[in-house]
Write a protein that holds these residues in place. Sequence first.
Motif, PDB file in Angstrom:
ATOM      1  N   ARG A  92      81.083 -19.637 -30.838  1.00  0.00           N
ATOM      2  CA  ARG A  92      81.204 -18.264 -30.479  1.00  0.00           C
ATOM      3  C   ARG A  92      81.304 -18.011 -28.988  1.00  0.00           C
ATOM      4  O   ARG A  92      82.380 -16.596 -29.300  1.00  0.00           O
ATOM      5  N   HIS A  93      81.598 -18.504 -27.716  1.00  0.00           N
ATOM      6  CA  HIS A  93      81.905 -18.322 -26.609  1.00  0.00           C
ATOM      7  C   HIS A  93      82.441 -20.110 -26.871  1.00  0.00           C
ATOM      8  O   HIS A  93      81.593 -20.588 -26.437  1.00  0.00           O
TER       9      HIS A  93
ATOM     10  N   GLY B  19      85.677 -18.863 -13.079  1.00  0.00           N
ATOM     11  CA  GLY B  19      87.207 -18.170 -12.971  1.00  0.00           C
ATOM     12  C   GLY B  19      87.822 -18.828 -14.515  1.00  0.00           C
ATOM     13  O   GLY B  19      88.911 -18.411 -15.221  1.00  0.00           O
ATOM     14  N   LYS B  20      87.245 -20.037 -15.270  1.00  0.00           N
ATOM     15  CA  LYS B  20      87.787 -19.972 -16.617  1.00  0.00           C
ATOM     16  C   LYS B  20      86.928 -19.497 -17.490  1.00  0.00           C
ATOM     17  O   LYS B  20      86.162 -18.578 -17.934  1.00  0.00           O
ATOM     18  N   CYS B  21      88.773 -19.403 -18.090  1.00  0.00           N
ATOM     19  CA  CYS B  21      88.376 -18.623 -19.715  1.00  0.00           C
ATOM     20  C   CYS B  21      88.288 -19.370 -20.820  1.00  0.00           C
ATOM     21  O   CYS B  21      88.248 -19.755 -21.023  1.00  0.00           O
ATOM     22  N   ASN B  22      86.889 -18.330 -21.197  1.00  0.00           N
ATOM     23  CA  ASN B  22      86.438 -18.188 -23.095  1.00  0.00           C
ATOM     24  C   ASN B  22      86.736 -18.382 -24.052  1.00  0.00           C
ATOM     25  O   ASN B  22      86.785 -16.757 -23.286  1.00  0.00           O
ATOM     26  N   TYR B  23      86.827 -17.638 -24.955  1.00  0.00           N
ATOM     27  CA  TYR B  23      87.582 -17.080 -26.197  1.00  0.00           C
ATOM     28  C   TYR B  23      85.973 -16.543 -26.404  1.00  0.00           C
ATOM     29  O   TYR B  23      85.059 -17.591 -26.548  1.00  0.00           O
ATOM     30  N   ASP B  24      86.167 -15.584 -27.231  1.00  0.00           N
ATOM     31  CA  ASP B  24      85.253 -14.843 -27.333  1.00  0.00           C
ATOM     32  C   ASP B  24      85.151 -14.259 -28.863  1.00  0.00           C
ATOM     33  O   ASP B  24      86.114 -13.484 -28.675  1.00  0.00           O
TER      34      ASP B  24
END
Length: 161
Positions: free
Chosen positions: A53-54, A98-103
């Motif tokens: 999911r994330h 600040g870390k990016c997660n795919y959603d």
Amino acid sequence: MILIANYLHLQNIRITFAADNDAEMETTDRIREAGLKLTPQRKAVYEAMMELRHAPIEAIIAKVQAKDKEITLSTIYRILDSFCKANILSLVCHPETGKCNYDITVREHHHLFDGKQIVDYDDAELTRLIRQYLESHDIPAADIEKIQVQITLNKSLTNKK
């Protein structure tokens, strides 16, 4: 659907394949609807995201390569980039790290940040109020592509759980 599946399973009715087929159809349909060719690699990445999911890139790589070690890092990165460009996935950056997660949820929605956990938060009324506020401040509705609010929960509250 999961509750129904669990209930039916308890009643000795087998529907496992139907649920698996629904997920498979969602995967193949979503990729094709975005105008992308369905490849085993794209399918593997999208299925990993359906489960996660994330997720940060490291978790996606681990999930994909646990199923197929032949899928390279560069392939996974390219697929994630193409999925974002095709609006199959989006990126959500954690406000504290600040870390990016795919959603995997690309429709208009909000996020709750509880420590490192990201939770989708749907609130049509909040979205409507923000849109109304922006329009009253001379930002036309046609200029608003998407409203997404990031809510960081108070650490003292999340530590009590």
